[in-house]
Design an enzyme around this catalytic site. Structure first.
Site, PDB file in Angstrom:
ATOM      1  N   GLN A 159      55.009  44.305  49.958  1.00 44.30           N
ATOM      2  CA  GLN A 159      54.155  44.477  51.525  1.00 44.30           C
ATOM      3  C   GLN A 159      54.299  45.371  51.704  1.00 44.30           C
ATOM      4  O   GLN A 159      55.031  46.866  51.476  1.00 44.30           O
ATOM      5  CB  GLN A 159      54.418  43.862  52.038  1.00 44.30           C
ATOM      6  CG  GLN A 159      53.613  43.272  53.676  1.00 44.30           C
ATOM      7  CD  GLN A 159      52.584  42.921  52.981  1.00 44.30           C
ATOM      8  OE1 GLN A 159      51.432  43.745  52.485  1.00 44.30           O
ATOM      9  NE2 GLN A 159      51.767  41.838  52.814  1.00 44.30           N
TER      10      GLN A 159
ATOM     11  N   HIS B  64      52.706  51.806  44.877  1.00 44.35           N
ATOM     12  CA  HIS B  64      51.304  50.823  44.770  1.00 44.35           C
ATOM     13  C   HIS B  64      50.093  51.026  45.556  1.00 44.35           C
ATOM     14  O   HIS B  64      50.791  50.839  46.843  1.00 44.35           O
ATOM     15  CB  HIS B  64      51.953  49.732  44.310  1.00 44.35           C
ATOM     16  CG  HIS B  64      50.377  48.904  44.735  1.00 44.35           C
ATOM     17  ND1 HIS B  64      49.574  48.018  43.360  1.00 44.35           N
ATOM     18  CD2 HIS B  64      49.376  47.399  45.536  1.00 44.35           C
ATOM     19  CE1 HIS B  64      49.262  47.208  43.739  1.00 44.35           C
ATOM     20  NE2 HIS B  64      48.697  47.146  44.198  1.00 44.35           N
TER      21      HIS B  64
ATOM     22  N   PHE C  13      44.754  43.206  60.016  1.00 41.84           N
ATOM     23  CA  PHE C  13      45.618  43.090  59.179  1.00 41.84           C
ATOM     24  C   PHE C  13      47.759  43.228  59.577  1.00 41.84           C
ATOM     25  O   PHE C  13      48.042  42.546  58.706  1.00 41.84           O
ATOM     26  CB  PHE C  13      45.919  44.540  58.367  1.00 41.84           C
ATOM     27  CG  PHE C  13      45.326  44.375  57.217  1.00 41.84           C
ATOM     28  CD1 PHE C  13      43.937  43.752  57.741  1.00 41.84           C
ATOM     29  CD2 PHE C  13      45.454  44.423  55.811  1.00 41.84           C
ATOM     30  CE1 PHE C  13      43.084  42.962  55.939  1.00 41.84           C
ATOM     31  CE2 PHE C  13      44.353  45.083  54.833  1.00 41.84           C
ATOM     32  CZ  PHE C  13      43.204  44.159  54.426  1.00 41.84           C
TER      33      PHE C  13
ATOM     34  N   SER D 299      50.117  52.611  41.201  1.00 39.09           N
ATOM     35  CA  SER D 299      48.915  51.763  40.533  1.00 39.09           C
ATOM     36  C   SER D 299      48.099  51.438  41.725  1.00 39.09           C
ATOM     37  O   SER D 299      48.082  52.257  42.737  1.00 39.09           O
ATOM     38  CB  SER D 299      49.763  50.335  39.892  1.00 39.09           C
ATOM     39  OG  SER D 299      50.878  50.036  41.230  1.00 39.09           O
TER      40      SER D 299
ATOM     41  N   ALA E 268      55.970  30.600  44.799  1.00 38.00           N
ATOM     42  CA  ALA E 268      55.332  32.453  43.824  1.00 38.00           C
ATOM     43  C   ALA E 268      56.829  32.248  42.526  1.00 38.00           C
ATOM     44  O   ALA E 268      56.674  32.164  41.488  1.00 38.00           O
ATOM     45  CB  ALA E 268      55.695  33.630  44.264  1.00 38.00           C
TER      46      ALA E 268
ATOM     47  N   HIS F 127      45.349  39.767  40.193  1.00 38.44           N
ATOM     48  CA  HIS F 127      46.337  38.947  40.760  1.00 38.44           C
ATOM     49  C   HIS F 127      46.321  37.414  40.954  1.00 38.44           C
ATOM     50  O   HIS F 127      44.871  36.722  40.753  1.00 38.44           O
ATOM     51  CB  HIS F 127      45.789  39.215  42.299  1.00 38.44           C
ATOM     52  CG  HIS F 127      46.278  40.947  42.666  1.00 38.44           C
ATOM     53  ND1 HIS F 127      46.449  40.951  44.360  1.00 38.44           N
ATOM     54  CD2 HIS F 127      46.475  41.329  42.223  1.00 38.44           C
ATOM     55  CE1 HIS F 127      47.541  41.988  43.883  1.00 38.44           C
ATOM     56  NE2 HIS F 127      46.975  42.399  42.758  1.00 38.44           N
TER      57      HIS F 127
ATOM     58  N   GLY G  33      49.849  33.193  47.604  1.00 38.75           N
ATOM     59  CA  GLY G  33      48.741  32.913  49.322  1.00 38.75           C
ATOM     60  C   GLY G  33      49.118  32.445  49.963  1.00 38.75           C
ATOM     61  O   GLY G  33      50.392  32.079  50.295  1.00 38.75           O
ATOM     62  N   ASP G  34      47.901  33.024  50.549  1.00 39.20           N
ATOM     63  CA  ASP G  34      47.869  31.972  51.988  1.00 39.20           C
ATOM     64  C   ASP G  34      46.518  30.684  52.751  1.00 39.20           C
ATOM     65  O   ASP G  34      45.626  30.784  51.470  1.00 39.20           O
ATOM     66  CB  ASP G  34      47.618  32.896  53.180  1.00 39.20           C
ATOM     67  CG  ASP G  34      49.657  33.907  53.490  1.00 39.20           C
ATOM     68  OD1 ASP G  34      49.735  32.961  53.496  1.00 39.20           O
ATOM     69  OD2 ASP G  34      49.311  35.274  53.580  1.00 39.20           O
TER      70      ASP G  34
ATOM     71  N   GLU H 199      45.049  49.380  44.677  1.00 35.54           N
ATOM     72  CA  GLU H 199      44.677  47.447  44.169  1.00 35.54           C
ATOM     73  C   GLU H 199      43.661  47.777  44.483  1.00 35.54           C
ATOM     74  O   GLU H 199      42.950  48.565  45.304  1.00 35.54           O
ATOM     75  CB  GLU H 199      45.724  47.253  45.002  1.00 35.54           C
ATOM     76  CG  GLU H 199      45.261  45.542  45.088  1.00 35.54           C
ATOM     77  CD  GLU H 199      46.351  44.899  45.720  1.00 35.54           C
ATOM     78  OE1 GLU H 199      46.989  45.120  45.806  1.00 35.54           O
ATOM     79  OE2 GLU H 199      45.844  44.689  47.070  1.00 35.54           O
TER      80      GLU H 199
HETATM   81  P1  FAD Z   1      56.888  32.747  47.652  1.00 33.49           P
HETATM   82  O1  FAD Z   1      57.492  34.350  47.168  1.00 33.49           O
HETATM   83  O2  FAD Z   1      56.562  31.767  47.379  1.00 33.49           O
HETATM   84  O3  FAD Z   1      56.804  32.611  49.256  1.00 33.49           O
HETATM   85  C1  FAD Z   1      56.178  32.754  50.210  1.00 33.49           C
HETATM   86  C2  FAD Z   1      57.062  31.846  51.833  1.00 33.49           C
HETATM   87  O4  FAD Z   1      58.171  31.242  51.279  1.00 33.49           O
HETATM   88  C3  FAD Z   1      58.203  32.854  52.169  1.00 33.49           C
HETATM   89  O5  FAD Z   1      58.396  32.743  53.564  1.00 33.49           O
HETATM   90  C4  FAD Z   1      59.783  32.763  51.275  1.00 33.49           C
HETATM   91  O6  FAD Z   1      61.172  33.197  52.230  1.00 33.49           O
HETATM   92  C5  FAD Z   1      59.128  31.193  50.887  1.00 33.49           C
HETATM   93  N1  FAD Z   1      59.589  30.673  50.116  1.00 33.49           N
HETATM   94  C6  FAD Z   1      59.650  31.625  48.759  1.00 33.49           C
HETATM   95  N2  FAD Z   1      60.547  30.058  47.646  1.00 33.49           N
HETATM   96  C7  FAD Z   1      60.785  28.780  48.254  1.00 33.49           C
HETATM   97  C8  FAD Z   1      60.968  28.203  48.005  1.00 33.49           C
HETATM   98  N3  FAD Z   1      61.688  27.906  46.590  1.00 33.49           N
HETATM   99  N4  FAD Z   1      61.707  27.114  48.927  1.00 33.49           N
HETATM  100  C9  FAD Z   1      60.982  27.350  49.470  1.00 33.49           C
HETATM  101  N5  FAD Z   1      61.185  28.659  50.591  1.00 33.49           N
HETATM  102  C10 FAD Z   1      60.614  29.193  49.542  1.00 33.49           C
HETATM  103  N6  FAD Z   1      47.666  36.836  48.601  1.00 33.49           N
HETATM  104  C11 FAD Z   1      46.445  36.600  48.125  1.00 33.49           C
HETATM  105  O7  FAD Z   1      46.002  34.944  49.026  1.00 33.49           O
HETATM  106  N7  FAD Z   1      45.465  37.250  46.866  1.00 33.49           N
HETATM  107  C12 FAD Z   1      45.644  38.291  46.207  1.00 33.49           C
HETATM  108  O8  FAD Z   1      45.265  39.072  45.798  1.00 33.49           O
HETATM  109  C13 FAD Z   1      47.670  38.590  46.635  1.00 33.49           C
HETATM  110  N8  FAD Z   1      48.191  40.258  46.189  1.00 33.49           N
HETATM  111  C14 FAD Z   1      49.160  40.292  47.466  1.00 33.49           C
HETATM  112  C15 FAD Z   1      49.369  41.995  46.389  1.00 33.49           C
HETATM  113  C16 FAD Z   1      50.859  42.087  47.413  1.00 33.49           C
HETATM  114  C17 FAD Z   1      51.569  42.907  46.551  1.00 33.49           C
HETATM  115  C18 FAD Z   1      51.662  41.549  47.921  1.00 33.49           C
HETATM  116  C19 FAD Z   1      52.973  42.081  48.844  1.00 33.49           C
HETATM  117  C20 FAD Z   1      51.335  39.841  49.204  1.00 33.49           C
HETATM  118  C21 FAD Z   1      49.512  40.142  48.455  1.00 33.49           C
HETATM  119  N9  FAD Z   1      49.503  38.549  49.195  1.00 33.49           N
HETATM  120  C22 FAD Z   1      48.211  37.721  48.104  1.00 33.49           C
HETATM  121  C23 FAD Z   1      50.186  37.737  50.259  1.00 33.49           C
HETATM  122  C24 FAD Z   1      50.672  36.434  49.862  1.00 33.49           C
HETATM  123  O9  FAD Z   1      50.210  36.127  48.874  1.00 33.49           O
HETATM  124  C25 FAD Z   1      51.072  36.135  50.791  1.00 33.49           C
HETATM  125  O10 FAD Z   1      52.542  36.739  52.015  1.00 33.49           O
HETATM  126  C26 FAD Z   1      51.525  34.877  51.178  1.00 33.49           C
HETATM  127  O11 FAD Z   1      52.544  33.880  52.110  1.00 33.49           O
HETATM  128  C27 FAD Z   1      53.271  34.643  50.056  1.00 33.49           C
HETATM  129  O12 FAD Z   1      52.891  35.549  48.510  1.00 33.49           O
HETATM  130  P2  FAD Z   1      54.688  35.230  47.914  1.00 33.49           P
HETATM  131  O13 FAD Z   1      54.131  35.368  46.011  1.00 33.49           O
HETATM  132  O14 FAD Z   1      55.323  36.888  48.532  1.00 33.49           O
HETATM  133  O15 FAD Z   1      55.179  33.701  48.381  1.00 33.49           O
END
Ligand code: FAD
Length: 282
Positions: free
Chosen positions: A173, A263, A213, A11, A120, A73, A104-105, A13
């Site tokens: 990542q 990917h 990055f 895939s 997430a 996304h 997201g961040d 991106e």
């Molecule tokens: P989560 O899975 O929610 O995790 C975030 C943090 O919270 C982790 O430290 C985890 O340990 C902790 N955590 C998770 N669940 C819980 C819970 N229930 N209670 C307490 N703590 C918890 N960012 C963007 O803004 N736009 C994009 O399009 C984008 N695309 C991406 C694509 C890929 C393939 C990857 C790997 C990352 C991408 N990102 C993107 C970055 C991503 O949004 C960031 O890394 C963000 O900080 C974490 O997202 P996540 O969905 O992994 O979060």
């Protein structure tokens, strides 16, 4: 092509271009990458909704102009249930069937709150509750662990929650250490996680950009790689040639060790991905 390669999920991106010129360039890039027969092209989403319209437009353009699946996304940070649901419904109305679901961040300088959904796993739960099994859901995975994780164990446990909430597969990542990926897969297997976890492959094209990055997202650049790149930094072509060599070796190791696909974070350029794919015989 071997039978393992036939089964690989490739895939690519993209990020949503801001200008018409960028859109035309992306069209060219996408047409070149179609030779790889990717399972899907994904399009990033600016956390906080900054690229909401552009992501939507880019996804629809891919879906309409090619025979390939487009996957938006979707990051939940700063958003409401209502906004997310509206977006899901719009995607459904246009026949989009795959979503990369993320937290997201917070963009820098952004003072907004987390919104209705904090993590997430809750987003995946929400998508499943509202749309059932309609979407194929991809989530993010972190072989070197998420930079804000409280511990490696917690991060793995939270990853499991995302899978249990209904994720079908994961994309990692980027990383430069194959062992981190294999250890991560082992830990997932121990926890009974059996979805495909596809390594994310980041091109090495620019030393400064890569270090900036990587510092932000917690991807470790090994010292030997950092130092080699530093030496080459003023010679763009040398960085790229070296980058292709390094990433081809990494991909070879990952595939030989059983990675279910690759990917490519293309940064909207085709050449790096195509060269690696060629060397891998994909
Ligand atoms: P989560 O899975 O929610 O995790 C975030 C943090 O919270 C982790 O430290 C985890 O340990 C902790 N955590 C998770 N669940 C819980 C819970 N229930 N209670 C307490 N703590 C918890 N960012 C963007 O803004 N736009 C994009 O399009 C984008 N695309 C991406 C694509 C890929 C393939 C990857 C790997 C990352 C991408 N990102 C993107 C970055 C991503 O949004 C960031 O890394 C963000 O900080 C974490 O997202 P996540 O969905 O992994 O979060």
């Amino acid at each position: 092509m071997t039978s393992q390669q036939q089964a690989l999920t490739i895939s690519c991106e993209f990020f949503p271009p801001r200008t018409e010129k960028g859109m035309l360039k992306l069209r060219e890039t996408r047409e070149q990458l179609q030779d790889l027969q990717p399972a899907f092209f994904s399009v990033t989403f600016g956390a906080g909704g900054g690229t909401r319209e552009k992501t939507f437009e880019t996804v629809l353009e891919i879906q309409k102009q090619s025979n390939f699946e487009a996957a938006p996304h979707l990051s939940c940070i700063g958003s409401t249930h209502e906004n997310i649901l509206k977006l899901l419904q719009d995607y459904q109305a246009h026949g989009i069937r795959r979503i990369v679901a993320l937290r997201g961040d917070k963009p820098s300088g952004w003072a907004g709150t987390f919104g209705d959904i904090s993590y997430a796993n809750e987003l995946v739960e929400f998508i499943r509750a509202e749309t059932g099994s309609y979407f194929q859901i991809e989530v993010a995975a972190y072989p070197e662990f998420h930079p804000q994780a409280s511990s490696a164990k917690d991060d793995l446990d939270y990853f499991k929650q995302k899978v249990e909430a209904g994720a079908n597969s994961a994309i990692t990542q980027y990383f430069y250490n194959a062992d981190a990926y294999f250890r991560f897969i082992d830990s997932c297997t121990e926890r009974g996680i059996d979805i495909p976890i596809v390594p994310g492959i980041m091109p090495i094209t620019n030393y400064e950009q890569l270090t900036r990055f990587s510092d932000g997202c917690g991807a470790e650049i090994p010292r030997w790689l950092r130092w080699r790149l530093k030496d080459l930094a003023d010679d763009k072509e040398a960085v790229q040639a070296f980058g292709v060599d390094v990433m081809t070796s990494l991909c070879e190791r990952l595939l030989a060790g059983g990675a279910p696909g690759l990917h490519f974070y293309t940064l909207n350029q085709a050449s790096f991905t195509l060269e690696i794919a060629k060397r891998l015989g994909l």
